[in-house]
Design a protein around this motif. Sequence first.
Motif, PDB file in Angstrom:
ATOM      1  N   SER A 131       0.826  -1.210   0.000  1.00 23.68           N
ATOM      2  CA  SER A 131       0.000   0.000   0.000  1.00 23.68           C
ATOM      3  C   SER A 131       0.860   1.260   0.000  1.00 23.68           C
ATOM      4  CB  SER A 131      -0.939   0.005   1.215  1.00 23.68           C
ATOM      5  OG  SER A 131      -0.224  -0.168   2.426  1.00 23.68           O
ATOM      6  N   VAL A 132       2.178   1.094   0.063  1.00 22.20           N
ATOM      7  CA  VAL A 132       3.093   2.225  -0.025  1.00 22.20           C
ATOM      8  C   VAL A 132       3.370   2.514  -1.502  1.00 22.20           C
ATOM      9  CG1 VAL A 132       5.405   3.076   0.532  1.00 22.20           C
ATOM     10  CG2 VAL A 132       4.185   1.629   2.166  1.00 22.20           C
ATOM     11  N   THR A 165      -0.852  -2.980   3.896  1.00 22.29           N
ATOM     12  CA  THR A 165       0.455  -3.108   4.542  1.00 22.29           C
ATOM     13  C   THR A 165       0.695  -1.898   5.452  1.00 22.29           C
ATOM     14  OG1 THR A 165       1.534  -2.074   2.619  1.00 22.29           O
ATOM     15  CG2 THR A 165       1.443  -4.487   2.663  1.00 22.29           C
ATOM     16  N   PRO A 166      -0.071  -1.791   6.539  1.00 25.90           N
ATOM     17  CA  PRO A 166       0.045  -0.611   7.410  1.00 25.90           C
ATOM     18  C   PRO A 166       1.417  -0.459   8.057  1.00 25.90           C
ATOM     19  CG  PRO A 166      -1.301  -2.321   8.442  1.00 25.90           C
ATOM     20  CD  PRO A 166      -1.099  -2.727   7.014  1.00 25.90           C
ATOM     21  N   GLY A 199       0.215 -10.918   5.767  1.00 27.43           N
ATOM     22  CA  GLY A 199       0.855 -11.669   6.844  1.00 27.43           C
ATOM     23  C   GLY A 199       2.306 -11.262   7.035  1.00 27.43           C
ATOM     24  N   MET A 200       3.007 -11.016   5.926  1.00 22.62           N
ATOM     25  CA  MET A 200       4.386 -10.520   6.000  1.00 22.62           C
ATOM     26  C   MET A 200       4.423  -9.169   6.708  1.00 22.62           C
ATOM     27  SD  MET A 200       6.210  -7.882   4.397  1.00 22.62           S
ATOM     28  CE  MET A 200       5.206  -7.598   2.946  1.00 22.62           C
ATOM     29  N   ASP A 201       3.498  -8.299   6.346  1.00 21.37           N
ATOM     30  CA  ASP A 201       3.456  -6.977   6.959  1.00 21.37           C
ATOM     31  C   ASP A 201       3.141  -7.061   8.449  1.00 21.37           C
ATOM     32  OD1 ASP A 201       3.219  -3.888   6.388  1.00 21.37           O
ATOM     33  OD2 ASP A 201       1.467  -4.420   7.616  1.00 21.37           O
ATOM     34  N   ALA A 202       2.243  -7.979   8.819  1.00 22.19           N
ATOM     35  CA  ALA A 202       1.929  -8.169  10.241  1.00 22.19           C
ATOM     36  C   ALA A 202       3.159  -8.624  11.009  1.00 22.19           C
ATOM     37  CB  ALA A 202       0.795  -9.187  10.389  1.00 22.19           C
ATOM     38  N   PHE A 231      -2.867  -1.212  -7.475  1.00 26.58           N
ATOM     39  CA  PHE A 231      -2.223  -2.210  -6.614  1.00 26.58           C
ATOM     40  C   PHE A 231      -2.057  -1.663  -5.199  1.00 26.58           C
ATOM     41  CE2 PHE A 231      -0.608  -3.624 -10.806  1.00 26.58           C
ATOM     42  CZ  PHE A 231      -1.000  -4.943 -10.762  1.00 26.58           C
ATOM     43  N   ASN A 232      -1.636  -0.414  -5.082  1.00 26.43           N
ATOM     44  CA  ASN A 232      -1.476   0.192  -3.758  1.00 26.43           C
ATOM     45  C   ASN A 232      -2.795   0.254  -3.002  1.00 26.43           C
ATOM     46  OD1 ASN A 232       0.702   2.596  -5.330  1.00 26.43           O
ATOM     47  ND2 ASN A 232       1.290   0.664  -4.380  1.00 26.43           N
ATOM     48  N   GLU A 233      -3.880   0.377  -3.738  1.00 25.04           N
ATOM     49  CA  GLU A 233      -5.206   0.410  -3.112  1.00 25.04           C
ATOM     50  C   GLU A 233      -5.643  -0.981  -2.667  1.00 25.04           C
ATOM     51  OE1 GLU A 233      -6.758   3.054  -2.388  1.00 25.04           O
ATOM     52  OE2 GLU A 233      -5.780   4.589  -3.632  1.00 25.04           O
TER      53      GLU A 233
END
Length: 520
Positions: free
Chosen positions: A44-45, A60-61, A281-284, A54-56
């Motif tokens: 999302s960056v 990925t906070p 999950g990676m971002d978490a 794609f970013n939308e």
Amino acid sequence: MKITYGFIFLLLLGMMGCVGKKKESPKPNIMLFFVDDLGWQDTSVPFHTEKTPFNERYQTPNMERLAEQGRLFTNAYAASPVCTPTRSSIITGRNPGRTNITNWTLKNDVKEQETARKSYPLRSPDWMVQGVQPDSSLLTSRLQRQGYRTIHVGKAHFGALNTPGANPLNIGFDVNIAGHAAGGPGSYLAKDEYGNIESDSPWGVPGLQQYYDSDTFLTEALTIEANKAIDQAVADSVPFFINMAHYAVHAPIMADKRYFKDYLAQGVDTAEAKYASLIEGMDASLGKLWQNLEEEGIAENTMILFMSDNGGLSVHGRGSTPMETGANTHNKPLRSGKGSAYEGGIRVPMMAAWAKRNEDSRLQQAFPISAGSRTDTPVISEDFYPTILALAGIDLENLEYSADGRSFLPLLSAKGEPQKERLLLWHYPHKWGPDGPGYDPFTAVREGPWKLIYFYKDQKWELYNLENDIGEKHNVVDQEPEVARELAEKMEARMQEMGAQLPISQETGKAVARPEFKSE
């Protein structure tokens, strides 16, 4: 007197010793959060000049938080369009064209590791199929001698089966969690024993038996174990370097059920919902590791470096994109994907940030990072070697080793010193396997806005101006022959200096001709 990062670091250590009022780590902890096959658009960056569909789509906070807190690199590159060569470039500091670790490894046999089909006109040269092997000049070995605890978690894929390099403990890591020779997991699911149901499979993820009776997704299991290793390093009062190398988002593309249904509910097709769940999950995981750094009280002394090992998978195994259906569209506006000479195969997301900003921290004063900023200066994965060593207090000026990388520490601050343009090179003398745009053996260079590619199969040159054609739609080699000629000469000189190997003709059994530019 020449001022170096090593000198500044030692000066600051002395100052910290004199002040003695605040407990502060004498060396920064370093986390390389290294994701497998994460594309430039898989977040999302926005790394492009504008937000894309794609970013939308992706959530990925924690990557967003990292971008807000640190520096974003919009022109960051993997040294190769596939994994092992890029990973080797980080740990050796050398371009794959020099080490001849130019393809992904598994079996320690060139013929068995041939990725081109028999009918293809070219085959691989006699490359370093064994991959990275023990050496005192490796990044990890140097960090060990500098007093660091070196921790590997997740995908290693440095060395081939039945070689010392297959085990991270043999190449400078003090701790190895789930790393081995294979480049992907047999499964992300605990019920499948992470791929170990078949006892003789080389793809089974090792060392996570304690999770087999649980419902723990592989990404989460690695995160838990990584935090344990960090906790132990803190308890032992040692600085650490952690190579947090997730197997995600590499195939097999499987649903992380913690996030999968949310994407289905948004109308995302099944294949892409699975992929998006792997990304979230990676971002978490990034968030949970970050939280642990804060709880341990070491966040302001820990630098997080984020990167992917190559472009995002796009040629097979994927579903429909927000833009269109079909292969090779999953990294747009970049062209193609993993395995390709085009930007979709080699341009990757990259960020750097202190885990907690503190302007009074002497470490952060020594290595300032501008919050919420971005740089367009091109960097490449072999740059991590000198950067991390400099962060650790090693004087690069006195390093008895010739690395291809260049420290990007000056680029971390928006006020940092500008760096001269340089030639970046990618050398992939292999047929990765699939057919599609850019999936033939190639050598490519970039200098400034110009990117020149030579494809060995058809002896074809392509030239692109990436400033106004990021999608590589317009080959201007005929319109700019002098630019192409100059870059071709630089390419040839660099290849000669590195000893880069050439593909082999299936017909003659000999190396093909070296790239030679001839304008019409």
